[in-house]
Design a protein around this motif. Structure first.
Motif: not given
Length: 299
Positions: A281-288
């Motif tokens: 999920i591009e905007h998801d900070k934990p993912t990034f």
């Protein structure tokens, strides 16, 4: 999968409207191209996927993304960019926020203060680290044409632009702003070599990198399938989802076409179920934050 029942409920609710819509468009319009799961899983191509920091988004009202969330709830998000190296060429995916924001220490306000956009590290500096010049990139594809996804698009005017035909039609029309598009953000692409798509598109012809049509957030919104031999398949979400909670709850932003968004949810869920792909999920900070960043890369 736990989301199957939800999907069935969503589909049941929209079935009547979908049938009416299909009948209304007649029989002369070509159906959007759909690439099957078998094609997505056939390749063994050696790829490299680079992840870049392309901006920060302070969202001050998550109810814009899902009216069920309490108004005024805030969240820090990110705006990443990606580069895929394939034996047949290179594809740049999503343009993030403009490098020009790097000179704004406090960022800039956007959408009447609902967001603050800032850039702490320029895309150009990150491309220089891996010795890539924008003019040498073969293809550019953007999930859609909102400001936090096209900020650096003009760097890639020499690339072939892969865009859904309906998104392109709106892009340079007098109605562009009605869809949240700002022509100056991507004006450099107006005369670029352009491949106008109607549905899914296999970028290199081997199923390894595939654009999947997912309208709803914008008329020509699209996500990207990347089948990495070592990491496994990944779907880059664009704005199909903005953060994990909205993915879990099937939240639909206030700007979206609800019917098309639901159809796109179902399409991508079916692919995830059948392929066990990762959804980034591009905007998801934990993912990034969990991802390795350029100059390192995924294979």
């Amino acid at each position: 999968m736990k989301n199957t029942l939800i999907r069935k409920m969503l589909v049941k609710g929209m079935l009547g409207a979908s049938i009416s819509f299909l009948l209304s468009i007649g029989t002369t319009q070509a159906a959007p191209k759909v690439i099957g799961v078998d094609t997505l899983l056939t390749n063994n191509t050696e790829l490299q996927l680079y992840v870049f920091e392309c901006g920060n988004v302070s969202a001050r009202d998550l109810s814009l993304f899902n009216p069920a969330i309490t108004k005024g709830t805030a969240m820090e998000m990110v705006a990443p960019c990606y580069l895929i190296k394939h034996p047949k060429g290179t594809l740049f995916w999503d343009g993030g926020l403009s490098d020009s924001l790097n000179t704004e220490p406090n960022g800039v306000e956007f959408y009447e203060g609902a967001f603050n956009f800032s850039v702490s590290k320029t895309l150009i500096s990150q491309l220089e680290e891996i010795r890539v010049k924008p003019k040498d990139v073969d293809y550019l594809a953007l999930s859609h044409l909102h400001a936090d996804h096209v900020g650096n698009a003009n760097y890639f005017a020499n690339s072939t632009w892969l865009v859904q035909e309906n998104e392109h039609t709106i892009a340079f029309s007098e109605n562009a702003q009605d869809y949240g598009f700002h022509i100056d953000d991507y004006i450099g692409l107006k005369d670029s070599e352009t491949m106008k798509l109607n549905g899914d598109h296999d970028v290199f012809g081997d199923g390894s990198v595939v654009i999947l049509s997912t309208p709803g957030h914008s008329p020509g919104h699209q996500v990207l399938w990347v089948n990495l031999p070592q990491t496994g398949p990944v779907i880059l979400s664009g704005d199909l989802y903005h953060f994990q909670e909205n993915r879990d709850n099937y939240g639909i932003p206030v700007w979206n076409s609800k019917k098309e968004t639901i159809q796109s949810f179902v399409k991508i869920d079916n692919i995830l179920d059948k392929t066990n792909a990762q959804l980034w999920i591009e905007h998801d900070k934990p993912t990034f934050d969990s991802l390795i960043k350029s100059p390192a890369f995924y294979q």
